[in-house]
Write an enzyme that holds these catalytic residues in place. Structure first.
Site, PDB file in Angstrom:
ATOM      1  N   ILE A  64       0.817  -1.211   0.000  1.00 35.10           N
ATOM      2  CA  ILE A  64       0.000   0.000   0.000  1.00 35.10           C
ATOM      3  C   ILE A  64       0.855   1.267   0.000  1.00 35.10           C
ATOM      4  O   ILE A  64       0.323   2.366  -0.211  1.00 35.10           O
ATOM      5  CB  ILE A  64      -0.988   0.031   1.185  1.00 35.10           C
ATOM      6  CG1 ILE A  64      -0.263  -0.041   2.532  1.00 35.10           C
ATOM      7  CG2 ILE A  64      -2.026  -1.066   1.049  1.00 35.10           C
ATOM      8  CD1 ILE A  64      -1.163   0.191   3.732  1.00 35.10           C
ATOM      9  N   THR A 127      -9.134   0.378  15.394  1.00 36.88           N
ATOM     10  CA  THR A 127      -9.130  -0.429  16.617  1.00 36.88           C
ATOM     11  C   THR A 127      -9.510   0.397  17.834  1.00 36.88           C
ATOM     12  O   THR A 127      -9.280   1.615  17.867  1.00 36.88           O
ATOM     13  CB  THR A 127      -7.725  -1.031  16.844  1.00 36.88           C
ATOM     14  OG1 THR A 127      -7.657  -1.640  18.127  1.00 36.88           O
ATOM     15  CG2 THR A 127      -6.638   0.049  16.780  1.00 36.88           C
ATOM     16  N   ASP A 128     -10.054  -0.271  18.852  1.00 34.24           N
ATOM     17  CA  ASP A 128     -10.364   0.416  20.103  1.00 34.24           C
ATOM     18  C   ASP A 128      -9.111   0.854  20.843  1.00 34.24           C
ATOM     19  O   ASP A 128      -9.167   1.711  21.734  1.00 34.24           O
ATOM     20  CB  ASP A 128     -11.232  -0.452  21.010  1.00 34.24           C
ATOM     21  CG  ASP A 128     -10.625  -1.802  21.369  1.00 34.24           C
ATOM     22  OD1 ASP A 128      -9.486  -2.098  20.939  1.00 34.24           O
ATOM     23  OD2 ASP A 128     -11.297  -2.588  22.073  1.00 34.24           O
ATOM     24  N   GLU A 129      -7.943   0.308  20.471  1.00 36.08           N
ATOM     25  CA  GLU A 129      -6.709   0.644  21.184  1.00 36.08           C
ATOM     26  C   GLU A 129      -6.304   2.105  21.014  1.00 36.08           C
ATOM     27  O   GLU A 129      -5.487   2.609  21.788  1.00 36.08           O
ATOM     28  CB  GLU A 129      -5.582  -0.290  20.751  1.00 36.08           C
ATOM     29  CG  GLU A 129      -5.858  -1.729  21.138  1.00 36.08           C
ATOM     30  CD  GLU A 129      -4.675  -2.648  20.923  1.00 36.08           C
ATOM     31  OE1 GLU A 129      -3.545  -2.266  21.283  1.00 36.08           O
ATOM     32  OE2 GLU A 129      -4.880  -3.756  20.400  1.00 36.08           O
ATOM     33  N   TYR A 151       1.898   0.648  18.185  1.00 36.47           N
ATOM     34  CA  TYR A 151       0.854   0.188  17.272  1.00 36.47           C
ATOM     35  C   TYR A 151      -0.380   1.079  17.351  1.00 36.47           C
ATOM     36  O   TYR A 151      -0.884   1.578  16.338  1.00 36.47           O
ATOM     37  CB  TYR A 151       0.466  -1.266  17.588  1.00 36.47           C
ATOM     38  CG  TYR A 151      -0.898  -1.639  17.063  1.00 36.47           C
ATOM     39  CD1 TYR A 151      -1.168  -1.611  15.702  1.00 36.47           C
ATOM     40  CD2 TYR A 151      -1.931  -1.996  17.930  1.00 36.47           C
ATOM     41  CE1 TYR A 151      -2.428  -1.942  15.217  1.00 36.47           C
ATOM     42  CE2 TYR A 151      -3.182  -2.336  17.455  1.00 36.47           C
ATOM     43  CZ  TYR A 151      -3.424  -2.306  16.099  1.00 36.47           C
ATOM     44  OH  TYR A 151      -4.678  -2.615  15.620  1.00 36.47           O
ATOM     45  N   LYS A 155      -2.109   3.642  14.524  1.00 34.82           N
ATOM     46  CA  LYS A 155      -3.504   3.550  14.077  1.00 34.82           C
ATOM     47  C   LYS A 155      -4.259   4.837  14.359  1.00 34.82           C
ATOM     48  O   LYS A 155      -5.081   5.270  13.537  1.00 34.82           O
ATOM     49  CB  LYS A 155      -4.202   2.368  14.759  1.00 34.82           C
ATOM     50  CG  LYS A 155      -3.749   1.012  14.261  1.00 34.82           C
ATOM     51  CD  LYS A 155      -4.019   0.801  12.777  1.00 34.82           C
ATOM     52  CE  LYS A 155      -5.492   0.642  12.480  1.00 34.82           C
ATOM     53  NZ  LYS A 155      -5.737   0.337  11.037  1.00 34.82           N
TER      54      LYS A 155
END
Length: 330
Positions: A64, A127-129, A151, A155
């Site tokens: 990508i 993500t919820d993170e 990470y 995100k």
């Protein structure tokens, strides 16, 4: 609708593609699907074998971050569902650079192409993170982002880029944020397949810290249903939380897995807690439920039993992947 799916050979992306092409999402306006996947350690083209003969599916191996390739592919599609990401927290702690490159720069490359070609919709899977950790209550979509791992930070950066492209360029962007996924075809470094595969082989399993970290568990199929609802019906510029509604501590999850595999607590090895380990995740799914009609449909007990059985029945799929992961981390 001609759909470009990035990361479509990974765990969640491949489930989405398999379900889409097998008619599992109704209604669906998708007439053709192109999967773009780099096939790094966690990408596996075999994940698409059940639909490989479908004439609507095209597979492209690529990155990508490849501007020319991304531009060519985006130009021929009406919408993008963007799964592609580096996603393992422990790997991001050991080396953050690949996470920044793929998750931030890769997303920026896709967004640039989508804005240039005026793509119909760009659905960014997150993500919820990105929210950090929450002691009580649940996160709504307008909660401030406070990521604690490299990470999660990468995100969060990609989320903000996607939403900025909506506000700046008028790009039709929707962001989804999910809780912890589980199910078949999950790479065996994640907690449930790691524990299941280790226990099936008579080994031990590692439990971080006191085991009190709480996660909300979401079956991959329910996650993909939520993603497709957001693709087809979500409002441009909006974020939608997708949760499973089953919160438990890591110790409780370990107990469920031990029981499912007939093992005792003597197979559990306490290990030093992960750096910056978030204590609790919890998503409020009121928005996607009320606006789009989402509701998780797979009870955790059934979903976990089916997942354990899938790993029992599919050693030929996970054993080579586990060995590859061990070699790469050595």
């Amino acid at each position: 609708m001609r759909l470009l799916v990035t990361g479509g050979a990974g765990f969640i992306g491949s489930h989405y593609v398999r379900t889409l092409l097998s008619g599992g999402f109704q209604p669906s306006s998708v007439s053709a699907v192109t999967v773009l996947d780099k096939l790094t350690y966690s990408g596996n083209r075999a994940n698409l074998d059940p639909v490989a003969a479908d004439p609507r599916l095209t597979f492209v191996q690529g990155d990508i971050c490849d501007t020319a390739l991304v531009d060519e592919l985006v130009a021929g599609h009406d919408a993008v569902v963007h799964f592609a990401a580096e996603s393992h927290v422990d790997r991001s702690i050991a080396s953050a650079a690949p996470f920044v490159v793929t998750n931030v720069l890769g997303t920026q490359t896709l967004l640039d192409a989508a804005a240039r070609h005026r793509i119909g919709r760009f659905l960014h899977v997150s993500t919820d993170e990105v929210y950090g950790s929450i002691e009580t209550g649940s996160w709504t979509e307008d909660w401030p982002l406070a990521p604690n791992s490299p990470y999660a930070a990468s995100k969060a950066g990609s989320d903000l880029l996607a939403l900025a492209f909506h506000r700046t360029h008028g790009l039709d962007v929707v962001v989804t944020r999910c809780s912890n996924n589980y199910g078949p075809y999950q790479f065996p470094e994640k907690v449930i397949p790691l524990f299941v595969s280790n226990l099936l082989d008579g080994g031990t399993v590692p439990l971080y810290g006191d085991g009190g970290n709480v996660r909300d568990w979401l079956h991959v199929h329910d996650h993909c249903v939520g993603i497709h609802l957001a693709l087809e019906k979500g409002r441009a510029g909006q974020v939608y939380n997708i949760g499973g509604g089953t919160e438990m501590t890591n110790k409780e999850l370990t107990g469920e897995l031990l029981a499912a595999l007939g093992a005792g607590w003597d197979r559990v090895v306490p290990v030093t807690d992960r750096k910056g380990h978030d204590r609790r995740y919890s998503l409020d799914i009121t928005k996607i439920s009320e606006e789009l009609g989402y509701a998780p449909s797979i009870p955790f007990a059934r979903g976990l039993a089916d997942t354990v059985q899938w790993y029992r029945d599919n050693r030929a799929w996970w054993e080579p992947l586990r060995e590859r992961a061990r070699l790469e981390s050595a």
